[in-house]
Write a protein that holds these residues in place. Structure first.
Motif, PDB file in Angstrom:
ATOM      1  N   GLU A  60      -5.729  -7.595  -3.132  1.00  0.00           N
ATOM      2  CA  GLU A  60      -4.805  -7.436  -4.243  1.00  0.00           C
ATOM      3  C   GLU A  60      -3.671  -6.474  -3.867  1.00  0.00           C
ATOM      4  O   GLU A  60      -2.492  -6.718  -4.110  1.00  0.00           O
ATOM      5  N   SER A  61      -4.076  -5.349  -3.241  1.00  0.00           N
ATOM      6  CA  SER A  61      -3.089  -4.357  -2.820  1.00  0.00           C
ATOM      7  C   SER A  61      -2.159  -4.925  -1.758  1.00  0.00           C
ATOM      8  O   SER A  61      -0.949  -4.672  -1.752  1.00  0.00           O
ATOM      9  N   PHE A  62      -2.740  -5.688  -0.851  1.00  0.00           N
ATOM     10  CA  PHE A  62      -1.957  -6.277   0.231  1.00  0.00           C
ATOM     11  C   PHE A  62      -0.891  -7.207  -0.355  1.00  0.00           C
ATOM     12  O   PHE A  62       0.282  -7.120  -0.002  1.00  0.00           O
ATOM     13  N   SER A 214      -2.320  -1.470 -10.327  1.00  0.00           N
ATOM     14  CA  SER A 214      -1.296  -1.929  -9.371  1.00  0.00           C
ATOM     15  C   SER A 214      -1.176  -0.890  -8.259  1.00  0.00           C
ATOM     16  O   SER A 214      -0.387   0.026  -8.342  1.00  0.00           O
ATOM     17  N   THR A 215      -2.007  -1.043  -7.254  1.00  0.00           N
ATOM     18  CA  THR A 215      -2.073  -0.060  -6.180  1.00  0.00           C
ATOM     19  C   THR A 215      -1.590  -0.680  -4.870  1.00  0.00           C
ATOM     20  O   THR A 215      -2.208  -1.609  -4.359  1.00  0.00           O
ATOM     21  N   PRO A 216      -0.468  -0.194  -4.307  1.00  0.00           N
ATOM     22  CA  PRO A 216       0.005  -0.718  -3.027  1.00  0.00           C
ATOM     23  C   PRO A 216      -0.988  -0.403  -1.910  1.00  0.00           C
ATOM     24  O   PRO A 216      -1.803   0.512  -2.028  1.00  0.00           O
ATOM     25  N   SER A 240      -1.417  -3.932   8.795  1.00  0.00           N
ATOM     26  CA  SER A 240      -0.113  -3.364   8.403  1.00  0.00           C
ATOM     27  C   SER A 240       0.836  -3.305   9.588  1.00  0.00           C
ATOM     28  O   SER A 240       2.011  -3.671   9.488  1.00  0.00           O
ATOM     29  N   ILE A 241       0.317  -2.811  10.700  1.00  0.00           N
ATOM     30  CA  ILE A 241       1.156  -2.689  11.890  1.00  0.00           C
ATOM     31  C   ILE A 241       1.654  -4.062  12.309  1.00  0.00           C
ATOM     32  O   ILE A 241       2.845  -4.246  12.612  1.00  0.00           O
TER      33      ILE A 241
END
Lengths: 262, 351
Positions: A60-62, A214-216, A240-241
């Motif tokens: 969800e965060s992604f 809503s958490t990034p 992420s990288i």
């Protein structure tokens, strides 16, 4: 001469090692087969990647970070580019004040910007209930990067290129679309790239402005690290990288090299 | 008929009047040079005509139609003018073909019509073989020819050139002068041409306008500007002349030091100078019989230039003159000699 060159090369090498080593360690640790986040890794497995992609909160965060990053990039390009154009070509008396105003989020500590926005949101009553506040915060810190890149491109663009088009009968809007924009494209793309990266791994703004539910991704990682310490976080970092690297490579392949042709 | 008329045109930057009440009429089909040192207002005048800046006073009209006054100004794209820049200003992201075609694309012409016309113009500048190249692959001279084609293809009422040859090297510049004149004679657009190079102005213009401090010092055909400068500034700027401080004696005579010179005419008042062209001074070992305006001099320097000799001579009061003679004149440095200053070439001018 030779000695100096050797020393200089060594120094640069050391700086690179210093910068890259932690990343390399995280990448290696993500392939751990044991429960603990260890280095050097024990065994080799992709189980933490599976864990990451199967974790509902992480996914969800992604997704939120991706959507937020793309939206903040688009918005900051749409605001930063005209701002740069105004600053370089048209600004009069308040020119420098205008520049400082646009760059302020970059010049001030980011956490201050976040605090100020937080107060402001509660004052006007939107609080942190919606993702809109988070989005605005990201746009505010992304604009300076677009502004700086586009400003630099515009300084390298002779006004006579635009004037030539005007004198041949092109309206200001047509001149912008056919002459100015293609010529500052490298700057706009670089600015957009910066904006995406800044938004995608932003912590300070998200820390204060994220709403409930809503958490990034960087905040999610942060929260996760408080409770557990398993290699899922390393896997998330590697993803992420790869996202960031992928964006750079993609942009370079798609438009970067062609935009540089002349 | 697209004649260009400027009436009392004025533009101020802060408190400085860059263009200070200029009146000028350029007849249809003439090539008019605005000539002057940097900061004289010539480029500002050109940019006012182009519509890139708006005047503070006065009017700009083409073919009797008003384009600019202090209240309203037509934007550049609606003026039917084409401008050529010192930096060529070709668009680096377009091929030569696309650069030249752009003005026609804006006018909504069909593809075939555009292709035919662009090819005709590339042929006129002898560059049809390079149509698919990018500007970065061309020399400066080639780029400026493309800029010319791009400007001419839209058939402007007025063609504007802003120091178009300043970035080229000396040989190319001379060649391009003739090229410019050739294209002008072929297409006959009313042309306003800004330059600080008097040789460029002399060799291309029908009408030269010498400017200084935002005003017109003199406007006229090249011959008049050269032979009959209206002021000391014009004489100095056109060059090739000696300027000596002078004092008025009567309507026919001035005094330079203790030498009395007979001049064609002498302005009634004000500070005076006398202008005498270097090649119009006679230099000889002996005094010519029965001529007025002669003086004894000492040779101070001699430079052999192949087609001529360039002498520096000193008058009795210490003031110096440069004299250009035939290469046969042979006078040694330090020798005594005589100069003859023909009356009709001694121009007494207001300083």
């Amino acid at each position: 001469m030779k000695l100096w060159r050797g020393l200089f090369g060594g120094l640069i090498g050391a700086v690179y090692v210093f910068l890259m080593l932690p990343i390399a360690i995280v990448v290696m640790a993500s392939f751990n087969s044991t429960r603990a986040l260890r280095f050097p890794p024990e065994g080799f497995s992709l189980r933490w990647y599976v864990a990451f992609f199967e974790s509902e909160p992480f996914m969800e965060s992604f997704r939120l970070s991706l959507v937020l990053g793309v939206a903040a990039t688009v918005a900051s390009v749409l605001i930063g580019t005209p701002a740069a154009l105004y600053y370089v070509r048209f600004a009069g008396r308040w020119r420098e004040a205008f520049r400082l105003y646009v760059l302020a989020p970059l010049l001030l500590p980011e956490i201050l910007t976040a605090i100020a926005l937080l107060f402001f949101y509660y004052q006007i009553g939107i609080g942190t209930k919606s993702v809109a506040g988070l989005f605005i915060g990201h746009v505010v810190v992304c604009i300076p990067f677009v502004f700086l890149q586009v400003t630099a491109s515009l300084y390298n663009l002779s006004p006579s290129l635009e004037e030539a088009a005007r004198s041949l009968g092109a309206s200001p809007w047509m001149t912008f679309l056919r002459i100015t924009l293609p010529l500052i494209k490298p700057g706009v793309i670089n600015g957009a790239l910066f904006a995406f990266i800044i938004s995608f791994d932003n912590v300070s703004i998200s820390l204060l402005l994220k709403g409930i539910g809503s958490t990034p991704l960087p905040m999610q990682l942060f929260d996760y690290l408080r409770w557990g310490f398993d290699p899922t976080t390393a896997a998330a970092s590697v993803v992420s990288i790869l996202m960031t690297l992928g964006a750079v490579v993609l942009v370079d392949r798609l438009v970067g090299l062609r935009a540089m042709r002349f | 008929m697209a004649d260009l008329v400027l009436g009392g045109l004025t533009k101020r930057f802060g408190t400085v009047a860059a263009v200070d009440g200029i009146d000028l009429k350029v007849e249809h089909g003439l090539l008019c040079c605005l000539l002057g040192p940097s900061g004289c207002g010539k480029t500002t005048t050109l940019r006012l005509v182009a519509g890139f800046i708006e005047p503070d006073g006065g009017t700009i009209a083409v073919g009797g139609k008003l384009l600019s006054d202090a209240r309203a100004s037509l934007p550049p794209e609606r003026r039917a003018m084409s401008m050529i820049f010192q930096s060529y200003a070709l668009w680096p992201h377009m091929t030569l073909f696309d650069n030249v075609a752009y003005g026609l694309v804006l006018r909504g012409l069909g593809r075939e019509a555009i292709r035919a016309k662009v090819e005709e113009f590339l042929k006129a500048i002898r560059m049809e073989a390079l149509a698919e190249r990018y500007p970065g692959e061309l020399s400066g001279g080639q780029q400026q020819r493309v800029a010319l084609a791009r400007a001419l293809i839209v058939e402007p009422e007025i063609l504007l050139l802003d120091e178009p040859l300043s970035n080229l090297d000396a040989n190319l510049r001379e060649e391009m002068r003739f090229e410019l004149r050739r294209l002008h004679d072929r297409y006959r657009y009313t042309t306003l041409y800004v330059t600080h190079d008097q040789a460029e102005a002399m060799s291309t213009a029908d009408l030269i306008v010498v400017m200084n401090h935002g005003r017109i010092e003199q406007a006229g055909p090249p011959e008049t500007i050269y032979n009959r400068p209206a002021s000391a500034f014009v004489a100095r700027f056109i060059g090739g002349t000696n300027i000596l401080k002078a004092r008025r004696l009567d309507a026919q005579h001035v005094a330079v030091g203790d030498l009395a010179l007979r001049c064609a005419s002498v302005p009634a008042t004000g500070d005076l100078v006398v202008s005498i062209r270097m090649h119009q001074i006679a230099l000889a070992a002996n005094r010519a019989e029965g001529t007025a305006n002669t003086a004894a001099v000492t040779i101070r320097r001699r430079v052999f230039l192949g087609a001529s000799n360039d002498y520096l001579v000193e008058l009795a009061d210490g003031s110096q003159l440069r004299v250009t003679t035939t290469p046969e004149t042979d006078l040694a440095v330090g020798a005594r000699a005589w100069v003859g200053l023909p009356e009709r070439h001694c121009l007494a001018l207001a300083e």
